[in-house]
Motif scaffolding. Structure first.
Motif, PDB file in Angstrom:
ATOM      1  N   TYR A 109       3.082   0.144  -9.214  1.00  0.00           N
ATOM      2  CA  TYR A 109       3.451   0.781  -7.949  1.00  0.00           C
ATOM      3  C   TYR A 109       4.567   1.774  -8.244  1.00  0.00           C
ATOM      4  O   TYR A 109       5.623   1.395  -8.722  1.00  0.00           O
ATOM      5  N   ILE A 162       6.796   3.383  -1.669  1.00  0.00           N
ATOM      6  CA  ILE A 162       5.664   3.477  -2.594  1.00  0.00           C
ATOM      7  C   ILE A 162       4.989   4.828  -2.382  1.00  0.00           C
ATOM      8  O   ILE A 162       4.533   5.140  -1.278  1.00  0.00           O
ATOM      9  N   LYS A 220       0.845  -1.192   0.000  1.00  0.00           N
ATOM     10  CA  LYS A 220       0.000   0.000   0.000  1.00  0.00           C
ATOM     11  C   LYS A 220       0.880   1.241   0.000  1.00  0.00           C
ATOM     12  O   LYS A 220       2.083   1.165   0.240  1.00  0.00           O
ATOM     13  N   GLU A 221       0.279   2.347  -0.283  1.00  0.00           N
ATOM     14  CA  GLU A 221       1.010   3.599  -0.358  1.00  0.00           C
ATOM     15  C   GLU A 221       1.661   3.905   0.984  1.00  0.00           C
ATOM     16  O   GLU A 221       1.040   3.792   2.030  1.00  0.00           O
ATOM     17  N   GLY A 277       2.698   6.019  -4.851  1.00  0.00           N
ATOM     18  CA  GLY A 277       1.443   6.026  -5.594  1.00  0.00           C
ATOM     19  C   GLY A 277       1.165   4.665  -6.203  1.00  0.00           C
ATOM     20  O   GLY A 277       2.081   3.881  -6.434  1.00  0.00           O
ATOM     21  N   ILE A 278      -0.103   4.388  -6.410  1.00  0.00           N
ATOM     22  CA  ILE A 278      -0.526   3.125  -7.002  1.00  0.00           C
ATOM     23  C   ILE A 278      -1.465   3.439  -8.159  1.00  0.00           C
ATOM     24  O   ILE A 278      -2.437   4.174  -7.994  1.00  0.00           O
TER      25      ILE A 278
END
Length: 108
Positions: free
Chosen positions: A59, A45, A18-19, A47-48
């Motif tokens: 990712y 990370i 996850k971000e 941004g997704i």
């Protein structure tokens, strides 16, 4: 004993990155500088981008202290997109990932 916090696996480990998670990536460019850099450094990370299928999710990972020869050829503003299969490890704590890299480098 009533002040001890119980460990719950869901607080630490997540099934999906996850971000904000820190990652170690693996690429398959034989003997390349970018592969070596990404495998031995921790990125975050930021941004997704969700694709139509789960395998196509990208990712966006940002790295710090990127050497200039890598920055020019492979990274745009220290950011690179990876698919999930390129993420080797992800964790919410950067220190834990750094200890895993150190253990691997020193055969611990």
């Amino acid at each position: 004993m009533k002040y001890l916090k119980l460990f719950t696996e869901s607080e630490v480990f997540t099934e999906e990155p996850k971000e904000g998670d820190y990652v170690i990536t693996k690429l398959f460019y034989p003997n390349s500088a970018i592969d070596n850099f990404c495998h031995n450094n921790i990125g975050q990370i930021i941004g997704i981008i969700y694709g139509k299928f789960s395998l196509r999710t990208i990712y966006k990972v940002r790295y710090e202290n990127v050497p200039s020869y890598i920055k020019l050829s492979h990274l745009n503003n220290n950011i690179r997109g990876f698919f999930k299969q390129d993420l080797e490890l992800w964790y919410i704590d950067k220190v834990e990932l750094q200890s895993m890299i150190d253990a691997k480098n020193y055969n611990l």
